[in-house]
Design an enzyme around this catalytic site. Structure first.
Site, short mmCIF file in Angstrom:
data_model
loop_
_atom_site.label_atom_id
_atom_site.label_comp_id
_atom_site.label_asym_id
_atom_site.label_seq_id
_atom_site.Cartn_x
_atom_site.Cartn_y
_atom_site.Cartn_z
N CYS A 1 2.07 -1.34 -0.76
CA CYS A 1 0.98 -1.74 -0.15
C CYS A 1 0.96 -2.43 1.32
CB CYS A 1 0.17 -2.88 -1.03
SG CYS A 1 1.27 -4.67 -1.01
N GLU B 1 -6.47 5.36 1.33
CA GLU B 1 -5.20 5.16 0.96
C GLU B 1 -4.33 6.34 0.34
OE1 GLU B 1 -4.38 2.17 -2.09
OE2 GLU B 1 -2.86 1.34 -0.89
#
Ligand code: NAD
Length: 499
Positions: A281, A384
């Site tokens: 992340c 993402e």
């Protein structure tokens, strides 16, 4: 076929639902085990037992709880290699990376050994005549954590450490993709002296997550995973009156100013963009060079470095730079996004779609991929990707580069590479993102600071680990007490009598 169950009341137990999820060896694509998926009834029963066990644990003094954490630190260090091996074999990340995963979780347990200090309350002497006022930090009761696949040691440790050190019982629902390490950690905690039932590890999917959200005994939920699930759990958890913190996805930009050391910036991008196959992340997935010369110089330096990257299974040794993606579905999704980038007009400089490794042809590998001339409207910019794919967005000025980072819906981390202190300071102050690196590509705060993103990367008021975690897992109670006799003549505290 190996079957992985749950950790309930101090024992490994088989699931009863008859439902399972496959656990892969990502390097070969083979199914190596299946993990039980708990029912609502299994979850509810484990919570009821945890609530009973919590009564005594919550009343144990903080120093004793801290000693369990100290012993847990020792045991994790003792079993570091075993934990990292299990982690690599299910997740696919390299062995040094797996040890880093355990290490960054361990550091939060080290922080939790300071529980007696962190749980000290506040006291006001003589708030009025004969009146004292004090605030206590009390455990919530039973708390729960729901964690993602990409850090199967670190994030469970970030959740369970502070929750347990604060005196709560804890229900962990780890990722069903790599469930073994959380179960190993539970056994180590038992060996460290944690009473049975205080930590329950329940494997499962949406059914057990929904059971957590709807269970009235559970007072708080800490979640880490993708943004749609974060939003779902935050919304429904809050509606059920729980304390909830949810950390979601990311799209981290690294701005490279014309005065930056381009070799240093390129080295940083290789580690931050491709390390752990981009399944972090805090990975940098967008490079934002300012000015044409910076962009050209950067691409020129990135390509030879990318060509040298070694992709392989974790068993191939420490010089492998990164391993496979976690599942075949992740592989197909990442390849599909690369294709969409080509179709939507980005320049594909390095293409990892056809990467094949001899002997591991069915593994979930993607080669390192580099795009240039990426624009805002493209899916590879908006989404993402969570793979080894770096997108380059060319900009003409610092303000334009800053706007890219600020306008993106995610706000987990970002970095700037520059030699200019004024620019770096302006960037750190103005950017609407939670974790900032100045000439540091992956600015993960250490355990005694807090970790958390802004915008669609984080929902809730308090961050993970650091002092915030002790606030999240405790409730404040303030007591006002009055003893009518007030200050007695001749008491050591009667300063007037001493004059
Ligand atoms: P995920 O959202 O698919 O899964 C996370 C957890 O939610 C798992 O335990 C899973 O079982 C559960 N879950 C999945 N689908 C669900 C559903 N429909 N209903 C209820 N529960 C469900 O995430 P992942 O693929 O395991 O992890 C990768 C994601 O996590 C990435 O988006 C990454 O950026 C994010 N992440 C964020 C942070 C952070 O601190 N912000 C840290 C690590 C990972």
């Amino acid at each position: 076929m190996k079957e992985i169950g749950h950790w309930i009341n101090g024992k490994l137990v088989a699931g009863t639902s008859g439902r399972f999820a496959d656990v892969f060896n990502p390097a070969t694509g083979e199914v190596q085990a299946r993990v039980a998926l708990a029912t609502k009834a299994e979850l509810d029963a484990a919570v009821a037992d945890a609530a009973e066990a919590q009564v005594k644990w919550g009343a144990t003094n903080p120093q004793k709880r801290a000693r369990v954490m100290m012993e847990f630190v020792r045991l994790i260090n003792r079993d570091m290699d075993k934990l990292a091996e299990a982690l690599s074999s299910e997740h696919g990340k390299t062995f040094p990376d797996a040890k880093g995963d355990v290490q960054r979780g361990l550091e939060v347990i080290e922080f939790c050994t300071g529980a007696p200090h962190l749980l000290k309350g506040e006291f006001t002497d003589s708030a009025g005549p004969g009146i004292d006022m004090y605030s206590l930090r009390q455990p919530l009761g039973v708390a729960a954590g729901i964690t993602p696949f990409n850090f199967p040691a670190m994030i469970p440790l970030w959740k369970m450490g502070p929750a347990l050190a604060c005196g709560n019982a804890f229900i962990l629902k780890p990722s069903e993709r790599d469930p073994s390490v959380p179960l190993m950690l539970a056994a180590l905690l038992q060996e460290a002296g944690l009473p049975d039932g205080v930590l329950q590890v329940i494997n499962g999917d949406k059914e057990s997550v929904d059971a957590i959200i709807d269970n009235d005994t559970i007072q708080a939920i800490g979640f880490v995973g993708s943004t749609p699930i974060a939003q779902y759990i935050y919304g429904r958890g809050c509606a059920n009156g729980k304390r909830v913190q949810c950390f979601g996805g990311a799209k981290n930009h690294m701005i490279i100013m014309p005065d930056a050391d381009l070799d240093q910036a390129a080295d940083a991008l290789i580690g931050a963009g491709y390390g752990a196959a981009g399944e972090r992340c805090m990975a940098i997935s967008v490079a934002v060079p300012v000015g044409k010369a910076t962009a050209d110089g950067l691409i020129e330096r990135l390509v030879p470095r990318i060509e040298k990257l070694k992709v392989g299974p974790w068993t191939a040794g420490n010089d492998v730079d990164y391993g496979p993606l976690v599942t075949g579905a992740a592989l197909e999704r990442v390849k599909g996004l690369i294709t969409s980038g080509v179709e939507q007009g980005a320049t594909l400089v390095c293409d990892g779609r056809n990467f094949k490794l001899q002997g591991y042809e069915t593994g979930f590998f993607v080669g390192p991929t580099l795009f240039d001339n990426v624009t805002r409207d493209m899916d590879i910019y908006k989404q993402e990707i969570f793979g080894p794919v770096l997108s380059t967005v060319r900009t003409d000025s610092y303000e334009e580069a800053l706007a890219y980072a600020m306008d993106h819906e995610y706000g987990n981390g970002t970095a700037i590479f520059t030699r200019d202190g004024d620019t770096a300071r302006d960037f750190a102050n103005r950017v609407n993102i939670g974790m900032i690196g100045i000439n540091v590509p992956i600015p993960v705060p250490l355990a005694y600071h807090t970790f958390g993103g802004w915008k669609k990367s984080g929902f809730g008021d308090l961050n993970q680990h650091g002092p915030d975690s002790f606030r999240f897992y405790t409730r404040t109670k303030t007591v006002t007490s009055r003893w009518p006799s007030g200050i007695k003549e001749g008491s050591a505290f009667n300063f007037r009598a001493m004059e």
